[in-house]
Design an enzyme around this catalytic site. Sequence first.
Site, PDB file in Angstrom:
ATOM      1  N   SER A 149       0.838  -1.194   0.000  1.00 35.83           N
ATOM      2  CA  SER A 149       0.000   0.000   0.000  1.00 35.83           C
ATOM      3  C   SER A 149       0.874   1.245   0.000  1.00 35.83           C
ATOM      4  CB  SER A 149      -0.895   0.006   1.254  1.00 35.83           C
ATOM      5  OG  SER A 149      -1.587   1.233   1.395  1.00 35.83           O
ATOM      6  N   TYR A 162      -3.391  -0.176  10.344  1.00 28.29           N
ATOM      7  CA  TYR A 162      -3.354  -0.581   8.934  1.00 28.29           C
ATOM      8  C   TYR A 162      -1.969  -0.310   8.354  1.00 28.29           C
ATOM      9  CZ  TYR A 162      -4.449  -0.608   3.926  1.00 28.29           C
ATOM     10  OH  TYR A 162      -4.458  -0.862   2.574  1.00 28.29           O
TER      11      TYR A 162
END
Length: 258
Positions: A149, A162
Amino acid sequence: MTAHPLFDISGRTALVTGSSRGIGLALARGLAEAGCTVVLNGRDGERLTEAAAELGAAELPGNVHTAVFDVTDGASVTAGIADVEERVGPLDILVNNAGMQLRAPLLEFTDSDWHRILDTNLTSAFLVGREAARRMTERGHGKIVNICSLQSEVVRPGIAPYAATKGALKMLTKGMCADWGPYGVQVNGLGPGYIETELTQALVQDEEFSAWVRRRTPAGRWGRTEDLVGGVLFLASPAADFISGQVLYVDGGMTSVL
């Protein structure tokens, strides 16, 4: 013009975890369009069947199969990979896409949510990657792509857990490269930026947040799931045979600017 043979992955078998919708389904579609036999994975068999039917209706060059197993459970992963290889064939490509997002201030983040996001985003890649690599290393070849990500590099308030999982996934990718590279397996990461999917619709529809994304991204827009397909096809192809331990960021340039 015809495509360069270095980019030809037709006839190869690929497993994409978490691929009943969103980014995973788009990547599976791209692999099938490139002529791969694709295995969709998830825990919801009905949703997987619907996704496979959707791809099948598109009359893609590659075949589409499904495999229902829990990527966060070691025994389930072991049985699932064994079933896929027996039923569909030896895996040439693994895309570790399964993931989730939980947003909350760090002081309010619960223990249970911490373990849930860690298991889904990080442990799953370890479990599935390890099981696939047991077989790939014996055969002397394989491609693993971990879906990292933008948050493998940077973070904003409210998503620290996250970002912690995605940062760790980046380093797991490098570790897999170090351990399995000598056996002919290349392991790389793909790092999406802000991508419009059904799971990000609330953010897309938030005018203030969407305006921030567009200002912050040199490309001036949200990413689309199809923007990620080329990167996966490249990393899964012979063109990337001497590329390993890297993360290719597909973020419209966001990680490059202040």
